[in-house]
Design a protein around this motif. Structure first.
Motif, PDB file in Angstrom:
ATOM      1  N   ASP A  65       7.415  -8.003   1.049  1.00  0.00           N
ATOM      2  CA  ASP A  65       8.157  -9.207   1.393  1.00  0.00           C
ATOM      3  C   ASP A  65       8.849  -8.959   2.727  1.00  0.00           C
ATOM      4  OD1 ASP A  65       9.383 -11.666   1.343  1.00  0.00           O
ATOM      5  OD2 ASP A  65      10.734 -11.226  -0.313  1.00  0.00           O
ATOM      6  N   LYS A  66       9.139 -10.028   3.452  1.00  0.00           N
ATOM      7  CA  LYS A  66       9.834 -10.033   4.734  1.00  0.00           C
ATOM      8  C   LYS A  66       8.921  -9.757   5.930  1.00  0.00           C
ATOM      9  CE  LYS A  66      14.058 -10.553   2.915  1.00  0.00           C
ATOM     10  NZ  LYS A  66      13.710 -10.636   1.501  1.00  0.00           N
ATOM     11  N   LEU A  67       7.854  -9.006   5.745  1.00  0.00           N
ATOM     12  CA  LEU A  67       6.951  -8.671   6.859  1.00  0.00           C
ATOM     13  C   LEU A  67       6.043  -9.848   7.195  1.00  0.00           C
ATOM     14  CD1 LEU A  67       5.760  -5.082   5.869  1.00  0.00           C
ATOM     15  CD2 LEU A  67       7.204  -5.663   7.820  1.00  0.00           C
ATOM     16  N   ASN A  68       5.681  -9.964   8.475  1.00  0.00           N
ATOM     17  CA  ASN A  68       4.710 -10.986   8.861  1.00  0.00           C
ATOM     18  C   ASN A  68       3.735 -10.463   9.908  1.00  0.00           C
ATOM     19  OD1 ASN A  68       3.964 -13.668   8.168  1.00  0.00           O
ATOM     20  ND2 ASN A  68       4.624 -14.384  10.184  1.00  0.00           N
ATOM     21  N   ASP A  69       3.620  -9.130   9.973  1.00  0.00           N
ATOM     22  CA  ASP A  69       2.674  -8.471  10.877  1.00  0.00           C
ATOM     23  C   ASP A  69       1.737  -7.628  10.017  1.00  0.00           C
ATOM     24  OD1 ASP A  69       1.269  -7.195  12.827  1.00  0.00           O
ATOM     25  OD2 ASP A  69       2.992  -6.325  13.854  1.00  0.00           O
ATOM     26  N   PRO A  70       0.735  -8.267   9.416  1.00  0.00           N
ATOM     27  CA  PRO A  70      -0.067  -7.584   8.396  1.00  0.00           C
ATOM     28  C   PRO A  70      -0.858  -6.391   8.899  1.00  0.00           C
ATOM     29  CG  PRO A  70      -1.076  -9.679   9.007  1.00  0.00           C
ATOM     30  CD  PRO A  70       0.265  -9.650   9.650  1.00  0.00           C
ATOM     31  N   ILE A  71      -1.385  -6.457  10.108  1.00  0.00           N
ATOM     32  CA  ILE A  71      -2.278  -5.395  10.572  1.00  0.00           C
ATOM     33  C   ILE A  71      -1.510  -4.088  10.782  1.00  0.00           C
ATOM     34  CG2 ILE A  71      -4.050  -4.762  12.242  1.00  0.00           C
ATOM     35  CD1 ILE A  71      -4.520  -7.368  10.538  1.00  0.00           C
ATOM     36  N   ALA A  72      -0.397  -4.174  11.475  1.00  0.00           N
ATOM     37  CA  ALA A  72       0.378  -2.962  11.768  1.00  0.00           C
ATOM     38  C   ALA A  72       0.828  -2.267  10.501  1.00  0.00           C
ATOM     39  CB  ALA A  72       1.580  -3.319  12.637  1.00  0.00           C
ATOM     40  N   PHE A  73       1.317  -3.023   9.526  1.00  0.00           N
ATOM     41  CA  PHE A  73       1.802  -2.362   8.311  1.00  0.00           C
ATOM     42  C   PHE A  73       0.647  -1.807   7.491  1.00  0.00           C
ATOM     43  CE2 PHE A  73       3.146  -2.041   3.914  1.00  0.00           C
ATOM     44  CZ  PHE A  73       4.347  -1.338   4.058  1.00  0.00           C
ATOM     45  N   ALA A  74      -0.435  -2.558   7.377  1.00  0.00           N
ATOM     46  CA  ALA A  74      -1.577  -2.086   6.590  1.00  0.00           C
ATOM     47  C   ALA A  74      -2.107  -0.758   7.116  1.00  0.00           C
ATOM     48  CB  ALA A  74      -2.684  -3.137   6.596  1.00  0.00           C
ATOM     49  N   GLU A  75      -2.073  -0.605   8.434  1.00  0.00           N
ATOM     50  CA  GLU A  75      -2.572   0.642   9.024  1.00  0.00           C
ATOM     51  C   GLU A  75      -1.647   1.823   8.751  1.00  0.00           C
ATOM     52  OE1 GLU A  75      -3.092  -0.341  13.111  1.00  0.00           O
ATOM     53  OE2 GLU A  75      -5.058  -1.294  12.799  1.00  0.00           O
ATOM     54  N   SER A  76      -0.372   1.540   8.454  1.00  0.00           N
ATOM     55  CA  SER A  76       0.577   2.625   8.210  1.00  0.00           C
ATOM     56  C   SER A  76       0.786   2.910   6.728  1.00  0.00           C
ATOM     57  CB  SER A  76       1.923   2.297   8.861  1.00  0.00           C
ATOM     58  OG  SER A  76       2.478   1.133   8.297  1.00  0.00           O
ATOM     59  N   PHE A  77       0.234   2.038   5.854  1.00  0.00           N
ATOM     60  CA  PHE A  77       0.403   2.241   4.419  1.00  0.00           C
ATOM     61  C   PHE A  77      -0.687   3.150   3.877  1.00  0.00           C
ATOM     62  CE2 PHE A  77      -0.114   0.693  -0.066  1.00  0.00           C
ATOM     63  CZ  PHE A  77       1.101   1.186  -0.531  1.00  0.00           C
ATOM     64  N   VAL A  78      -0.366   3.856   2.814  1.00  0.00           N
ATOM     65  CA  VAL A  78      -1.238   4.903   2.288  1.00  0.00           C
ATOM     66  C   VAL A  78      -2.598   4.396   1.807  1.00  0.00           C
ATOM     67  CG1 VAL A  78      -0.268   4.767  -0.056  1.00  0.00           C
ATOM     68  CG2 VAL A  78      -1.274   6.914   0.753  1.00  0.00           C
ATOM     69  N   ASP A  79      -2.672   3.144   1.310  1.00  0.00           N
ATOM     70  CA  ASP A  79      -3.936   2.642   0.769  1.00  0.00           C
ATOM     71  C   ASP A  79      -3.938   1.115   0.844  1.00  0.00           C
ATOM     72  OD1 ASP A  79      -6.230   1.989  -0.591  1.00  0.00           O
ATOM     73  OD2 ASP A  79      -5.709   3.034  -2.452  1.00  0.00           O
ATOM     74  N   LYS A  80      -4.622   0.556   1.828  1.00  0.00           N
ATOM     75  CA  LYS A  80      -4.581  -0.902   2.016  1.00  0.00           C
ATOM     76  C   LYS A  80      -5.256  -1.659   0.869  1.00  0.00           C
ATOM     77  CE  LYS A  80      -8.786  -1.600   4.792  1.00  0.00           C
ATOM     78  NZ  LYS A  80      -9.309  -2.145   6.067  1.00  0.00           N
ATOM     79  N   ASP A  81      -6.086  -0.968   0.068  1.00  0.00           N
ATOM     80  CA  ASP A  81      -6.691  -1.622  -1.086  1.00  0.00           C
ATOM     81  C   ASP A  81      -5.686  -1.831  -2.212  1.00  0.00           C
ATOM     82  OD1 ASP A  81      -9.194  -1.791   0.103  1.00  0.00           O
ATOM     83  OD2 ASP A  81      -9.802   0.200  -0.595  1.00  0.00           O
ATOM     84  N   ARG A  82      -4.565  -1.128  -2.132  1.00  0.00           N
ATOM     85  CA  ARG A  82      -3.493  -1.300  -3.120  1.00  0.00           C
ATOM     86  C   ARG A  82      -2.284  -1.969  -2.456  1.00  0.00           C
ATOM     87  NH1 ARG A  82      -1.288   3.365  -5.295  1.00  0.00           N
ATOM     88  NH2 ARG A  82      -2.189   4.766  -3.752  1.00  0.00           N
ATOM     89  N   LEU A  83      -2.594  -2.917  -1.606  1.00  0.00           N
ATOM     90  CA  LEU A  83      -1.558  -3.598  -0.841  1.00  0.00           C
ATOM     91  C   LEU A  83      -1.793  -5.108  -0.888  1.00  0.00           C
ATOM     92  CD1 LEU A  83       0.824  -3.499   1.219  1.00  0.00           C
ATOM     93  CD2 LEU A  83      -0.910  -3.298   3.021  1.00  0.00           C
ATOM     94  N   ILE A  84      -0.773  -5.860  -1.302  1.00  0.00           N
ATOM     95  CA  ILE A  84      -0.779  -7.319  -1.241  1.00  0.00           C
ATOM     96  C   ILE A  84       0.397  -7.724  -0.367  1.00  0.00           C
ATOM     97  CG2 ILE A  84      -0.587  -9.489  -2.526  1.00  0.00           C
ATOM     98  CD1 ILE A  84      -1.639  -7.971  -4.996  1.00  0.00           C
ATOM     99  N   MET A  85       0.142  -8.485   0.694  1.00  0.00           N
ATOM    100  CA  MET A  85       1.192  -8.816   1.648  1.00  0.00           C
ATOM    101  C   MET A  85       1.538 -10.298   1.578  1.00  0.00           C
ATOM    102  SD  MET A  85       0.347  -6.466   4.980  1.00  0.00           S
ATOM    103  CE  MET A  85       2.047  -6.676   5.513  1.00  0.00           C
TER     104      MET A  85
END
Length: 423
Positions: A298-318
């Motif tokens: 929640d609060k984020l609106n820059d999906p690409i930058a955060f997805a690249e820094s998160f451990v597993d984008k397949d376990r990420l819902i933005m």
């Protein structure tokens, strides 16, 4: 003789004390005596939008707060009732449906009342003639942001309008007997699944909400959650951390410095002195250690930058807050959850937009459910998972209420606590 008089006085005082003790106890506790005095006592408060107060009605000491629009309360006895709220401000269809129910209630000479909350006039514009025919002349002329109460409990129609608030008390007759049901409970069949429940801000920890801490994640995981929402915001030096907002964080930590703090200052402080805060490294460490857990941002609106820094984008819902950000996420194969405002602002076919951009999730306020039922049914049938927030925001509308009354129409909820069993 003197001794005899004194003894008599003592006996008299003792008798007075023995008689008075039960009366004192009854008057100073929530007893059956107090409840019987409340039997059939109806209290109604209608507040306009300008008061910023919640409208409500209570019978026999039990209170129910109502939502925006007009609420009809039908009395089956002086102890039993049913009710439904129609968002006559937000929907002409709701206003039309309410008018049809009013016709039936009047035809059957049912005992009922109506109260307005917030704003109720906008959708009534096309029904003024019908309302006048029913004898509801004041309701037909109601303006936006006015309070309103109507009832027919004394054998005639009583209406009152006020620009701010109306407070009514009335004793219901014990002769009311009406078994007809006008507002049957809608039951939605659904298959219980763990992914219907998102731990809001990490979930409660020791009964405390919205901490966004490691301790909250640990406790919620142990209870059964596998989807975890975290609010992600930036420190003054541009580091991503988990906190709802800086005002709340400073209250939780008693931080008195300049906001936002630096990353170093953020990491120094524990929530309420006990609970461990999370930066991006801490978030990644926790989700790495829990490979069956999914992060909902929640609060984020820059999906690409955060997805690249998160451990597993397949376990990420933005959860995303603009149509552009949602399309950007879709173009990179990310799991986007479009938020309410951008979703409702989409012109044309909303379901077509979701299909083209492969969006499978929507975050929506549960306060939208009544006036968007038709849309929610379409989304459900299209396989879109709608998660509702604002659970626990309105009196009585907690996890159990949403589970019992709204899951199945919507897919799931943001929940503060686990109330669902290990499914």
């Amino acid at each position: 003789m003197k001794t005899s008089i004194i003894s008599s006085i003592k006996i008299l005082l003792l008798l007075i004390l023995l008689i008075s003790v039960p009366t004192l106890r009854a008057n100073n506790s929530n007893t059956i005596i107090e409840q019987s005095e409340e039997k059939g006592l109806l209290k109604v408060q209608s507040h306009s939008f300008t008061t910023k107060k919640k409208s409500a009605f209570s019978l026999n000491g039990l209170t129910e707060q109502v939502e925006r629009g007009l609420t009809i309360v039908h009395f089956q006895t002086n102890e039993k009732l049913e009710y439904r709220t129609y968002d006559t401000h937000g929907s002409e269809d709701e206003a039309l449906a309410m008018t049809e129910v009013l016709k039936e209630l009047f035809t059957n000479k049912a005992s009922f009342l109506m109260l307005a909350h917030d704003s109720a006039a906008k959708g009534l514009a096309g029904n003024t003639s019908e309302l006048n025919k029913l004898g509801l002349s004041k309701l037909s002329m109601i303006k936006s942001r006015q309070a309103y109460i109507m009832h027919n409990l004394n054998g005639k129609i009583v209406e009152e309008i006020n620009d701010s608030s109306i407070d009514l008390r009335i004793q219901l007759s014990n002769t009311i007997k009406d078994s007809k049901i006008y507002f049957p409970r809608e039951v939605y069949i659904f298959e219980p699944k763990i992914d219907r429940y998102i731990a809001h801000a990490g979930g409660e920890v020791n009964g405390i909400k919205s901490t966004n801490t490691k301790d909250a994640l640990d406790e919620s995981y142990a209870k059964g959650f596998r989807l975890f929402e975290l609010d992600i915001i930036e420190t003054s030096d541009g580091k991503l951390v988990a906190a709802h907002d800086w005002g709340m964080w400073s209250r939780f930590t008693d931080f008195t410095g300049e906001l936002p703090p630096t990353h170093e200052e953020f990491m120094k402080h524990k929530i309420y002195g006990d609970y461990t805060t999370l930066d991006l490294q801490g978030i990644n460490d926790w989700f790495s250690a829990h490979p069956d857990a999914t992060l909902v941002t929640d609060k984020l609106n820059d999906p690409i930058a955060f997805a690249e820094s998160f451990v597993d984008k397949d376990r990420l819902i933005m959860e995303l807050f603009s149509v552009m950000a949602t399309e950007e996420a879709a173009g990179h194969g990310l799991n986007a959850m479009i938020s309410q405002i951008p979703f409702m602002s989409i012109k044309g076919d909303k379901l077509d937009f979701l299909k083209i951009n492969n969006v499978k999730y929507i975050a929506l306020s549960r306060r939208m459910i009544k006036r968007e039922k038709k849309l929610l049914l379409q989304l459900r049938d299209a396989g879109i998972k709608v998660y509702v927030y604002h659970v626990n925001f309105d009196a009585g509308k907690d996890e159990k209420y949403v589970y019992d009354n709204e899951i199945g129409l919507v897919y799931g909820m943001y929940a503060d606590k686990w109330a669902f069993g290990k499914e």
